[in-house]
Design a protein around this motif. Structure first.
Motif, PDB file in Angstrom:
ATOM      1  N   GLN A 178       0.822  -1.206   0.000  1.00  0.00           N
ATOM      2  CA  GLN A 178       0.000   0.000   0.000  1.00  0.00           C
ATOM      3  C   GLN A 178       0.859   1.261   0.000  1.00  0.00           C
ATOM      4  O   GLN A 178       0.561   2.224  -0.720  1.00  0.00           O
ATOM      5  CB  GLN A 178      -0.934  -0.002   1.205  1.00  0.00           C
ATOM      6  N   TRP A 182       1.143   4.020  -2.972  1.00  0.00           N
ATOM      7  CA  TRP A 182       0.901   5.440  -2.659  1.00  0.00           C
ATOM      8  C   TRP A 182       2.077   6.296  -3.094  1.00  0.00           C
ATOM      9  O   TRP A 182       1.899   7.371  -3.670  1.00  0.00           O
ATOM     10  CB  TRP A 182       0.661   5.594  -1.158  1.00  0.00           C
ATOM     11  N   SER A 196      -2.552   7.605   4.613  1.00  0.00           N
ATOM     12  CA  SER A 196      -3.477   7.457   5.736  1.00  0.00           C
ATOM     13  C   SER A 196      -4.650   6.550   5.368  1.00  0.00           C
ATOM     14  O   SER A 196      -5.697   6.609   6.005  1.00  0.00           O
ATOM     15  CB  SER A 196      -3.997   8.834   6.168  1.00  0.00           C
ATOM     16  N   THR A 197      -4.474   5.732   4.347  1.00  0.00           N
ATOM     17  CA  THR A 197      -5.539   4.839   3.898  1.00  0.00           C
ATOM     18  C   THR A 197      -5.135   3.383   4.112  1.00  0.00           C
ATOM     19  O   THR A 197      -3.972   3.083   4.398  1.00  0.00           O
ATOM     20  CB  THR A 197      -5.841   5.068   2.406  1.00  0.00           C
ATOM     21  N   GLY A 198      -6.109   2.477   3.943  1.00  0.00           N
ATOM     22  CA  GLY A 198      -5.819   1.065   4.112  1.00  0.00           C
ATOM     23  C   GLY A 198      -5.387   0.754   5.539  1.00  0.00           C
ATOM     24  O   GLY A 198      -5.940   1.283   6.507  1.00  0.00           O
ATOM     25  N   SER A 201      -4.568   3.534   8.014  1.00  0.00           N
ATOM     26  CA  SER A 201      -5.601   4.263   8.749  1.00  0.00           C
ATOM     27  C   SER A 201      -5.804   3.666  10.133  1.00  0.00           C
ATOM     28  O   SER A 201      -6.455   4.272  10.991  1.00  0.00           O
ATOM     29  CB  SER A 201      -6.930   4.213   7.973  1.00  0.00           C
ATOM     30  N   TYR A 282      -4.092  13.470  11.695  1.00  0.00           N
ATOM     31  CA  TYR A 282      -3.931  12.030  11.484  1.00  0.00           C
ATOM     32  C   TYR A 282      -3.098  11.414  12.606  1.00  0.00           C
ATOM     33  O   TYR A 282      -3.448  10.354  13.149  1.00  0.00           O
ATOM     34  CB  TYR A 282      -3.266  11.792  10.130  1.00  0.00           C
TER      35      TYR A 282
END
Length: 299
Positions: A178, A182, A196-198, A201, A282
């Protein structure tokens, strides 16, 4: 001196440690001469694979399956626990070594930007890596040194260990994938962006969480053979050494969370993204290490 220091497991560890640090010294000498850090992670994976091979086959032992000349067949002479312990260690080393080596070829490693030009200080990093290889996979080397005939059958503890290792490895592989994806998508905006995804997060460092978890799993299924080695009429392993093995996952976690992993990245991200408000939100809402659902209503 206490004769327990000279048990079979203790004797088998000596050539393994010599091979480990021998690889580090060779890697350091080449890297210091070329003033490059690109072979550092490659040497780590090579050490893990070679030391695992040596611990399993023990070519120095006249009674090992490598030298005894008997028609035993490799799979009959190695216990399933040893196959699992060795196989998982090699898989992890091959995956992470190739991943980090390819990344180093593309981007280098900022940790060594100055150190690689100072051979004496550069050597310290290589020696620390030797300690890392020795302690991290210590339970694997130890369980491989126990004769297959003494190993107990696989039991609940082994299956829990396999599940933990598998979960940790999958977590690490997905997190690395990931982040790599990114990084390609943001391109030159990398210095002002963050993922900040997958899995990212749920944790600010999910790849490191996976790395620590898999080594805890490795300890679990390796150590299930230790009681049999201690209770053998002629003890194959000393009591203090069986307790030393528990420091393997603890050492990995301490080094990653307190010394060379997360602390360095946290400081680098804080510096790089000091003016990015979204990053600080975040960071406040997301767990640093253990994956959890992000906190809501964070200002």
């Amino acid at each position: 001196m206490d004769p327990s220091y000279f048990t079979q497991v203790g004797k088998d560890l000596v050539p393994i440690l010599l091979a480990d640090f021998g690889i580090q010294l060779i890697g350091w000498s080449i890297s210091a001469f070329l003033q490059t850090e690109k072979f550092y992670d490659l040497a780590e994976s090579t050490s893990f694979i070679l030391c695992t091979f040596l611990s399993l086959y023990k070519p120095w032992d006249e009674n090992s399956i490598w030298t005894d000349g008997k028609d035993l067949g490799i799979l009959r002479a190695i216990h399933p626990r040893q196959i699992i312990a060795s196989g998982t260690t090699v898989v992890r080393a091959a995956y992470l070594g190739s991943f980090l080596f390819s990344r180093a070829l593309r981007h280098g490693d900022k940790r060594f930007s100055k150190i690689k030009k100072l051979p004496g200080r550069f050597l310290i990093y290589w020696l620390v890596q030797g300690i890392w290889v020795a302690l991290t996979a210590l339970p694997v080397y130890m369980t491989n040194s126990i004769p297959a005939s003494i190993h107990p059958n696989l039991e609940l503890q082994d299956y829990i260990g396999i599940a933990l290792w598998g979960s940790g490895f999958v977590f690490e592989v997905i997190a690395n994938y990931q982040k790599q994806k990114w990084r390609k998508e943001v391109g030159r905006d990398y210095k002002r962006s963050f993922i900040s995804t997958g899995l990212w997060s749920l944790s600010r460092h999910p790849n490191y969480f996976g790395e620590c978890l898999l080594w805890f799993g490795s300890y679990f299924f390796c150590s299930s053979a230790f009681p049999a080695a201690l209770e053998n009429p002629a003890p194959i392993m000393s009591y203090w050494m069986s307790r030393l093995a528990v420091f393997s996952p603890m050492f990995v976690t301490f080094l990653i969370t307190r010394v060379s992993g997360i602390p360095l990245l946290e400081r680098e991200n804080d510096r790089r993204l000091k003016d990015v408000v979204a990053y600080w939100k975040y960071k406040k809402a997301t767990s640093m290490f253990v994956p959890t659902l992000p906190r809501r209503n964070v200002e």
